[in-house]
Design a protein around this motif. Sequence first.
Motif, PDB file in Angstrom:
ATOM      1  N   PRO A   1      10.969  -0.029  -7.030  1.00 58.59           N
ATOM      2  CA  PRO A   1       9.879   0.764  -7.582  1.00 58.59           C
ATOM      3  C   PRO A   1      10.363   2.123  -8.036  1.00 58.59           C
ATOM      4  CG  PRO A   1       9.694   0.646  -5.210  1.00 58.59           C
ATOM      5  CD  PRO A   1      10.825  -0.235  -5.585  1.00 58.59           C
ATOM      6  N   ASP A   2       9.732   2.608  -9.085  1.00 54.35           N
ATOM      7  CA  ASP A   2      10.119   3.912  -9.607  1.00 54.35           C
ATOM      8  C   ASP A   2       9.335   5.025  -8.961  1.00 54.35           C
ATOM      9  OD1 ASP A   2      10.617   2.705 -12.927  1.00 54.35           O
ATOM     10  OD2 ASP A   2      12.074   3.347 -11.444  1.00 54.35           O
ATOM     11  N   HIS A   3       8.096   4.709  -8.595  1.00 51.44           N
ATOM     12  CA  HIS A   3       7.197   5.757  -8.130  1.00 51.44           C
ATOM     13  C   HIS A   3       6.707   5.439  -6.727  1.00 51.44           C
ATOM     14  CE1 HIS A   3       6.940   7.448 -12.139  1.00 51.44           C
ATOM     15  NE2 HIS A   3       6.904   6.213 -12.570  1.00 51.44           N
ATOM     16  N   THR A   4       6.229   6.501  -6.096  1.00 55.62           N
ATOM     17  CA  THR A   4       5.754   6.354  -4.725  1.00 55.62           C
ATOM     18  C   THR A   4       4.621   5.352  -4.632  1.00 55.62           C
ATOM     19  OG1 THR A   4       6.088   8.724  -4.733  1.00 55.62           O
ATOM     20  CG2 THR A   4       5.258   7.760  -2.725  1.00 55.62           C
ATOM     21  N   SER A   5       3.712   5.350  -5.630  1.00 52.00           N
ATOM     22  CA  SER A   5       2.547   4.460  -5.524  1.00 52.00           C
ATOM     23  C   SER A   5       2.984   2.997  -5.570  1.00 52.00           C
ATOM     24  CB  SER A   5       1.548   4.762  -6.628  1.00 52.00           C
ATOM     25  OG  SER A   5       2.187   4.747  -7.869  1.00 52.00           O
ATOM     26  N   ASP A   6       4.001   2.700  -6.398  1.00 46.24           N
ATOM     27  CA  ASP A   6       4.494   1.317  -6.427  1.00 46.24           C
ATOM     28  C   ASP A   6       5.119   0.941  -5.094  1.00 46.24           C
ATOM     29  OD1 ASP A   6       5.748   1.963  -9.733  1.00 46.24           O
ATOM     30  OD2 ASP A   6       3.806   1.155  -9.100  1.00 46.24           O
ATOM     31  N   PHE A   7       5.832   1.896  -4.506  1.00 45.02           N
ATOM     32  CA  PHE A   7       6.489   1.656  -3.224  1.00 45.02           C
ATOM     33  C   PHE A   7       5.459   1.325  -2.146  1.00 45.02           C
ATOM     34  CE2 PHE A   7       9.330   2.055   0.175  1.00 45.02           C
ATOM     35  CZ  PHE A   7       8.948   3.032   1.055  1.00 45.02           C
ATOM     36  N   VAL A   8       4.421   2.165  -2.068  1.00 47.31           N
ATOM     37  CA  VAL A   8       3.413   1.938  -1.028  1.00 47.31           C
ATOM     38  C   VAL A   8       2.687   0.620  -1.272  1.00 47.31           C
ATOM     39  CG1 VAL A   8       1.317   2.871  -0.022  1.00 47.31           C
ATOM     40  CG2 VAL A   8       3.137   4.394  -0.626  1.00 47.31           C
ATOM     41  N   ARG A   9       2.462   0.322  -2.569  1.00 44.57           N
ATOM     42  CA  ARG A   9       1.762  -0.931  -2.867  1.00 44.57           C
ATOM     43  C   ARG A   9       2.592  -2.139  -2.478  1.00 44.57           C
ATOM     44  NH1 ARG A   9       1.403  -1.216  -8.354  1.00 44.57           N
ATOM     45  NH2 ARG A   9       0.578   0.879  -8.257  1.00 44.57           N
ATOM     46  N   SER A  10       3.915  -2.124  -2.773  1.00 45.20           N
ATOM     47  CA  SER A  10       4.747  -3.283  -2.407  1.00 45.20           C
ATOM     48  C   SER A  10       4.839  -3.422  -0.899  1.00 45.20           C
ATOM     49  CB  SER A  10       6.138  -3.215  -3.030  1.00 45.20           C
ATOM     50  OG  SER A  10       6.528  -1.912  -3.281  1.00 45.20           O
TER      51      SER A  10
END
Lengths: 452, 417
Positions: free
Chosen positions: A132-141
């Motif tokens: 993930p590039d961004h924090t929101s993608d990280f938290v979502r995964s």
Amino acid sequence: KQWYQRRVRGTRSSASGTLSEAESDASASSMKSAKNKRKRVKSSDTMIMEVDEVLHREDIVKDIKKMLAVYPPFLFITGPPGSGKSSSINNAVTSLSETVKIATVDMRDVLKVQGFFHAVLSQLISEPSRIPDHTSDFVRSLNMSLDGQCVLIVEHGHLFNSLNSLLFCTVTRLYQLTCNKVSVVLVSDSPWDLIYSSNGSTLTHPLILYVPPYTRQQMIDVITQHLLDTETELCSELGLTNQVMKSYVTTCIYDSLSPYTSSIREMMRTSRRLLPQYVEPLRKGELKMTDTIKLFQRVQSVLVDTMSQLGCLAGFKSGLELPYNSRVLLICAFLASHNPARLDKRFFCKAKSSRRKVKTRTTAKLSEVLKGPKTFPLDRLLAIFSAVTQDGTIPCSDVLISVSSLVSLNLIVKMSVDLLDQPKYKCLVPLPVVQSLAKESGVDLERFYFNY
Amino acid sequence: MVKRLDIESIRSAILQELHSTSCIPKNCEATGSQLQELLLNTIDRGEGNSVILVGPRGSGKSALTNQTLSMAKKVCKNPFIMVYLNGFVCVDDQQALKEIAKQLCPKEELSEVNLGSFASTMTFLLETLNSGDKERQSVVFILDEFDLFTQHHNQHLLYNLFDLSQSKSTPLAVIGLTCRQDIMELMEKRVKSRFSHRQFFLYGPTSIDQYIEIATDILSPNTISSTEWKSHVSKVFSSPSNKIRTYLERIYNYNRSIQTLKNCLTWAVVELTADKPKLNEELLEEKLIEFFKDNKATMIRSLSKLECCLLISIARLSTKYANQPFNLEMALHEYNEFVTFEGGKMAAIPNQSLAVTALEKLVSCQLVRVLSSRQSKVQRSYKLMYLNIDLVDFMTIVKTCNLPANAQKWAQSTLNF
């Protein structure tokens, strides 16, 4: 995998990003293909004890185990460097790792935010689709792929601030953001108030576990244990007992080194380096094992030598093999950085008639010296070079090539380039190295060097 | 006699309470009912609403919101969707939009092409949501760390959300949670005009009795039915034999955050086992005292003599030059002055690398911090740094350090500048 584990870390500066992205990918994938698919990445620091029992830290290990069993939102383990935090938590986590996924990230290895995401996801999720590039993608995964409780251990957590302070705030709240699935354990040398005060009031307060520093006796015990574990061949060859080791460590290592360094890793390293010379008389049969005082006296001269090698900066000179021209150029660069420009005439002009004694101001402010080496333009360097070599030759192209090679070796650094002006440089080599270089090349440094 | 099995369930119930955001002080009942009414209006009657909850950290904003939402799920007739956005996670409006898309329509794959203008994407999402023969679903947006959303460029997301909440297409409720009291000044004019100007203020516990009441409530949550346990807990907090109440009062005077209270109580709860069915009062007292413990002092006392003396010379530089940044060479120069005048030969540093390692250790403990400006082209011993701890604090700590007498005298003379 063996090479990766045996690599010893040098000085603990935060710029030790020797683990590139490619290497971390390779190691992560090799870890993944091992039998245990979701094996966490162990730290490459060989000083962290991976034994079954951590000496003198049993209470801490028990506390950590008790606390991890209830999956706290945010646990902070702090203590002075070298007090056994990493060893304790590694020990506490080995029993837990069969049931719960554990991810370990060392912030010294993380240079970019995406590196952190990759490190965490590759350990917690078996096949992450993309980084993930961004924090929101990280938290979502994390939210989508996690199915049970996990523990995330972040070593050297105070480096998070310099990486990205918003990400730090997110990581401290990861428990709430992932619906109570990820427990975060932060391990750091600095106390919580210093981290908290540099980040404003945006961090949630953790459960703080303080690991006290080792006392004198405890430190001696730990170093002795470490020696007995690592130098097994030497011990079995000469039949060294625990008692002998302990007296060695007490006299030679702890009492001599403790005024200068309180780092247990430094002491362990020095003790390993000094041990062969210490047992030399024992091997030759000149002294018995009980003559501790005489053994200590024999080793004292070597001890002074070893102390000068503390701090791992000794290797700098030995790596410097330069051709003659480059060496002299480096010395000239040092002189150009160090001497003030208005005194060049005095030092570098050929001896003129001393009829007119011009009184030049020779005192210079100490504060100017202490601020560091100054920049100089290329012309000045070449002028000093021709003055020092006394050939009278005009510097030709291979001298200029030497300048660029010194820049690429990072011995001279190019400061900001102004298109209308000449390039300016600065010399990064300290005085002791230049003195030895001058001795080798036969340059009389004392004549040219301005001593404040 | 509390049965053996019950301790386990009590323990897990308390731990669940401690780890979740579900514990609110009693004085928020009024706010809670107002918030619930607002939600009912949106979900059942189709109004668009917006509200901001303002309160200091740890005062129960998230807890109140969660509780109200769970009650709304049970009470309301119509279904609704909840979208949760956190200001730390969604650093950008684009990220926030992606997050909203994923939470509203999890099956739709929103490619980059569809992300046209913000408003059009939002309307597209809401259309997709309400397509089909299902009834009109209302959406509740929860924006945690609301003040961070005001830092985004043009406050795009906020403008669109408030705009949509005023329009008649889909019933929208926007609940913002923030700890900044001046949140109204942070919003732009056009955003503020679309906001309904409703603010609920939460204060946390306002007296020591409320604080202790919260502590007892945490330790005896509603899911436990055993009255014996509840009486035991209230006895622990009110008994004159232990000092728990005094320590709690001391903490309350400094920090009213409920999170801190939970942290202090967690240690005692973790100790509960079948063999020890009572709360360990000594442990609780110990952990409450630890709140005031200064880890910095123990850290400084554990430093070696060289590191300590280096820190003292840095402190001297800071006093002399009014907290300007220093580098290692300056600190060593200061130290060498001490060596020549008072210290004698024993205090001299054998070589430079020892000093460098000592400084590295101070940096790793964060007692000294490197200046964040670009210093990649500066030599290590000339890098600018500054002292991270307060001078007066440091001077008092140094008095308790184990230093030789002349070094101690030198340290004490620092304050005479």
